[in-house]
Design an enzyme around this catalytic site. Structure first.
Site, PDB file in Angstrom:
ATOM      1  CG  LEU A   1      69.333  -2.874  -9.806  1.00  8.95           C
ATOM      2  CD1 LEU A   1      69.250  -4.063  -9.206  1.00  8.95           C
ATOM      3  CD2 LEU A   1      69.024  -2.813 -11.130  1.00  8.95           C
TER       4      LEU A   1
ATOM      5  CG  HIS B   1      33.923   5.856  14.721  1.00  8.09           C
ATOM      6  ND1 HIS B   1      33.905   7.386  14.263  1.00  8.09           N
ATOM      7  CD2 HIS B   1      33.585   5.905  16.031  1.00  8.09           C
ATOM      8  CE1 HIS B   1      33.707   8.073  15.214  1.00  8.09           C
ATOM      9  NE2 HIS B   1      33.724   7.513  16.265  1.00  8.09           N
TER      10      HIS B   1
END
Ligand code: FAD
Ligand code: NAI
Length: 466
Positions: free
Chosen positions: A37, A443
């Protein structure tokens, strides 16, 4: 014969996603898989390659940390342990899909499925057993396999396909990589970082054809710095064993060349798995490349039969396959609104630095003659990039001059694979560069490269001079 509303053939990132979604929509669903799978992506593609990329980067970073004051001595490589770590990840993920199937009520049928006329698939198990499975709707998701070139038959001892190259128990002293495309360059990085002498043999006159040349350049430069040789406009003609090595005969600009290496990886593209599936028994034809033509809802020319992933036209990418799986499931459940938008498919190459693009290349946009605005920002001027010791590369945002709508983004630099998600959202929502410029970016982050590129496209860069 067991009967299902939907049968999905193949359990890669296309097929397993389609099967889960179909079951969530209340359809009685079976997924037939001959192997593990998760398909190529999870077992022998995206996931194991990214594990080795990460491990080899960790090794190289530790070795190269002196400029940051890191003096690591006696660092070594235990390839067997690295492979064990990698296989642990893939087997955990594959088992996870089995649990998702159970939890969502998808019947997992193990074996190779072959169509035997409308509404019926014959499944042969590894033990020779055979069962017939009936369907109202069929989703084909059988994926792709590596292309072989004449004279270089895969034995996964000396001549490797990508699966063999991902399973090496030792770092080869030397490696020839035939094909300077995505697989070739990602695995070149891995083995060059681990200490192999790598030579890339590429038939065209450039690496990663299809991606803008200036975006590829930082990757080429960094590989050269590691000692990688790029033989462009060069073809591999033949090979023979000499004293335990492989001697390659190459042809470069009409001239013969020879090269001796320990291993050869052939990565010249993949072909769709559409042979021997019994497609003719339902009257389904292939295009010239052996793929199955589909419309935006993944419908084939045959009613009730859908196709997704690498067997359909477009880039061979896991996220494309998964999205197509969702679209096909929506259609199968009677919701016809979902559709695939090929322009919004991101493309990532996990080299160092990473490359990530969405939308057309700059070269293609320039060829189209459409008036465009370009904003480009280098990672060299970005605080976060400096603190990450990763200042190579740039982000480029291209928008429509008339409407400011973002048309394409190209990034080459650290974390490009993560940064491209914002650009993908921008394209999906038809956002403008103004929208990106108005979005407050944390930032210090690498994502500020996109903010700065948007400011630059608008003609008012903050952290660069005009
Ligand atoms: P597959 O993943 O190929 O799955 C198809 C499944 O169908 C297989 O499990 C197969 O066993 C099964 N099957 C086939 N025929 C039958 C049958 N008759 N009966 C039963 N089962 C059948 N893509 C990315 O987006 N990002 C990456 O980083 C990335 N890295 C890659 C690295 C490598 C080394 C390789 C080889 C590929 C990589 N790819 C990557 C590409 C990605 O793996 C494929 O695009 C993706 O797996 C396609 O998904 P799929 O569902 O169409 O098919
Ligand atoms: P590719 O199409 O990316 O690159 C093949 C390269 O081989 C091209 O540059 C081509 O010019 C060259 N080539 C072809 N025949 C040649 C020959 N005889 N001699 C020398 N060079 C030759 O194919 P690749 O690398 O095999 O990958 C297959 C697919 O798998 C990719 O197209 C991609 O869709 C998928 N993939 C995606 C990844 C990602 O998303 N990060 C990672 C790895 C694979």
């Amino acid at each position: 014969m067991s009967d299902f509303d939907v049968v999905v053939l193949g359990a890669g990132p296309g097929g397993y996603v389609a099967a889960i979604r179909c079951a969530q929509h209340g359809l009685k669903t079976a997924c037939i898989e001959q192997g593990l799978l998760g398909g190529v992506c999870l077992n022998v593609g995206c996931i194991p390659s990214k594990a080795l990329i990460h491990a080899s980067k960790t090794y190289k970073k530790a070795k190269d940390g002196a400029n940051m004051g890191i003096l690591a001595r006696d660092i070594g490589i235990d390839m067997v342990a690295m492979q064990k770590w990698k296989s642990g990840i893939t087997s955990q993920l594959s088992k996870g899909i089995g649990m998702l199937f159970k939890g969502n009520g998808v019947t997992h049928i193990q074996g190779r499925g072959v169509l035997s006329g409308p509404g019926q698939v014959v499944v042969r198990g590894a033990d020779g057993s055979e069962q017939r499975v009936g369907y109202k709707q069929l989703i084909l998701a059988t994926g792709s396999s590596p292309i072989q070139i004449p004279g270089f038959p895969f034995d996964n001892e000396a001549i490797l396909d990508s699966t063999g190259a991902l399973a090496l128990a030792q770092v080869p002293a030397s490696l020839a990589v035939i094909g300077g495309g995505v697989i070739g360059l990602e695995l070149t990085d891995v083995y060059a970082r681990l200490g192999a002498q790598v030579t890339v043999i590429e038939a065209t006159d450039r690496l990663l054809p299809g991606i803008d040349a200036d975006v590829v350049q930082p990757v080429e430069r960094k590989q050269k710095k590691m000692g990688v040789k790029h033989l462009l406009s060069t073809k591999a003609v033949s090979q023979r064993q000499v004293d335990g090595l492989i001697e390659l005969t190459l042809e470069s600009a009409g001239k013969p060349l020879t090269l001796q290496v320990e291993k050869v990886l052939v990565a010249v593209g993949r072909r769709p798995n559409t042979r021997d599936l019994g497609l003719e028994t339902i009257g389904l034809s292939l295009d010239a490349r052996g793929q199955i033509p589909v419309d935006a809802q993944q419908r084939t020319a045959i009613a009730g039969v859908l196709a997704i992933g690498d067997i359909t036209p477009g880039p061979m990418l896991a996220h494309k396959a998964s999205r197509e799986g969702e679209v096909a499931a929506e259609f199968a459940a009677g919701h016809s609104g979902a559709a695939m938008d090929p322009v919004c498919i991101p493309n990532v190459v996990y080299t160092d630095p990473e490359i990530a693009t969405v939308g057309p290349s700059l070269a293609d946009l320039q060829k189209s003659g459409k008036p465009i605005k370009i904003g480009k920002f280098g990672f060299g001027a970005l605080g976060r990039a400096m603190t990450a010791n990763a200042t190579d590369g740039f982000a480029r945002m291209i928008s429509d001059s008339a409407t400011d709508t973002v048309l394409a983004v190209q990034i080459v630099g650290a974390e490009a694979s993560e940064l491209i998600a914002e650009a993908g959202l921008a394209l999906e929502m038809a956002a403008t560069t103004q929208d990106i410029a108005l979005t407050i970016h944390s930032h210090p982050t690498m994502a500020e490269a996109l903010l700065e590129a948007a400011h630059t496209a608008l003609g008012h860069p903050l952290h660069a001079l005009k």
